[in-house]
Design a protein around this motif. Structure first.
Motif, PDB file in Angstrom:
ATOM      1  N   UNK A 108       2.457  -0.014   1.434  1.00  0.00           N
ATOM      2  CA  UNK A 108       2.002   0.104   0.083  1.00  0.00           C
ATOM      3  C   UNK A 108       3.084   0.905  -0.874  1.00  0.00           C
ATOM      4  N   UNK A 109       3.463   2.191  -0.389  1.00  0.00           N
ATOM      5  CA  UNK A 109       4.334   2.762  -1.173  1.00  0.00           C
ATOM      6  C   UNK A 109       5.644   2.273  -0.910  1.00  0.00           C
ATOM      7  N   UNK A 110       6.168   1.702  -0.113  1.00  0.00           N
ATOM      8  CA  UNK A 110       7.554   0.848  -0.142  1.00  0.00           C
ATOM      9  C   UNK A 110       7.409  -0.320  -0.949  1.00  0.00           C
ATOM     10  N   UNK A 111       6.314  -0.887  -0.881  1.00  0.00           N
ATOM     11  CA  UNK A 111       6.223  -2.273  -1.609  1.00  0.00           C
ATOM     12  C   UNK A 111       6.225  -1.663  -3.226  1.00  0.00           C
ATOM     13  N   UNK A 112       5.329  -0.849  -3.768  1.00  0.00           N
ATOM     14  CA  UNK A 112       5.308  -0.204  -5.068  1.00  0.00           C
ATOM     15  C   UNK A 112       6.658   0.302  -5.473  1.00  0.00           C
ATOM     16  N   UNK A 113       7.529   0.948  -4.536  1.00  0.00           N
ATOM     17  CA  UNK A 113       8.961   1.264  -4.872  1.00  0.00           C
ATOM     18  C   UNK A 113       9.810   0.114  -5.092  1.00  0.00           C
ATOM     19  N   UNK A 114       9.681  -0.980  -4.357  1.00  0.00           N
ATOM     20  CA  UNK A 114      10.586  -2.080  -4.631  1.00  0.00           C
ATOM     21  C   UNK A 114      10.525  -2.828  -5.866  1.00  0.00           C
ATOM     22  N   UNK A 115       9.092  -2.970  -5.963  1.00  0.00           N
ATOM     23  CA  UNK A 115       8.744  -3.638  -7.412  1.00  0.00           C
ATOM     24  C   UNK A 115       9.021  -3.004  -8.495  1.00  0.00           C
ATOM     25  N   UNK A 116       8.897  -1.614  -8.387  1.00  0.00           N
ATOM     26  CA  UNK A 116       9.493  -0.696  -9.688  1.00  0.00           C
ATOM     27  C   UNK A 116      10.852  -0.791  -9.818  1.00  0.00           C
TER      28      UNK A 116
END
Length: 150
Positions: A108-116
């Motif tokens: 989840x944190x990695x996906x959020x980082x990539x989207x941002x």
């Protein structure tokens, strides 16, 4: 991509996509939620209305999570085996769940980082610039270079 996607009245887009993404917040207003489930992106921000359809992190989060979690999990498994000399079935109940849970904790944190990061860098689907290639070919022909050669 239109400029209006990135700017909205009264909102300051993130200047740190890693921090914003890890917290799971909208990259435009930094107040709305990025996710509607554990890993499912919300359709849009409930605060500023940013449409998240531009975001496509694909397999990036899974790749990074497995890469980051694999080395410590392997080191733990080897140490565990060398220190106690346990049978294989013990690793199935201890090392395997530890590896899976550590990967899931990172997703989840990695996906959020990539989207941002996609929002911050205004990433979009690639395209071929045919006009640029035609001009480059013409320039090479005019200077006597072979097309496609250095």
């Amino acid at each position: 991509m239109s400029e209006s996607r990135f700017s909205a009245e009264g909102f300051t887009p993130t200047d740190n996509p890693m921090k914003t993404g890890i917290r799971g917040l909208c990259p435009r207003c930094q107040m709305g939620h990025l996710f509607s489930g554990f890993l499912k992106l919300a359709p849009r921000c409930e605060v500023c209305g940013l449409d998240y359809s531009f975001a496509d992190p694909a397999d990036g989060p899974a790749f990074f999570a497995m890469t980051i979690a694999a080395v410590p999990a392997l080191a733990f498994g080897v140490w565990f085996q060398m220190a106690f000399g346990l049978p294989l079935w013990v690793h199935i109940f201890i090392t395997l769940p530890l590896t899976v849970l550590s990967c899931m904790a990172l997703l989840r944190p990695l996906k959020g980082w990539l989207v941002c990061s996609q929002f911050f860098h205004r990433a979009e689907e690639g395209s071929i610039d045919f006009d640029w290639h035609a001009q480059a070919k013409l320039t090479k022909q005019q200077t006597g270079q072979k097309p496609g050669g250095a």
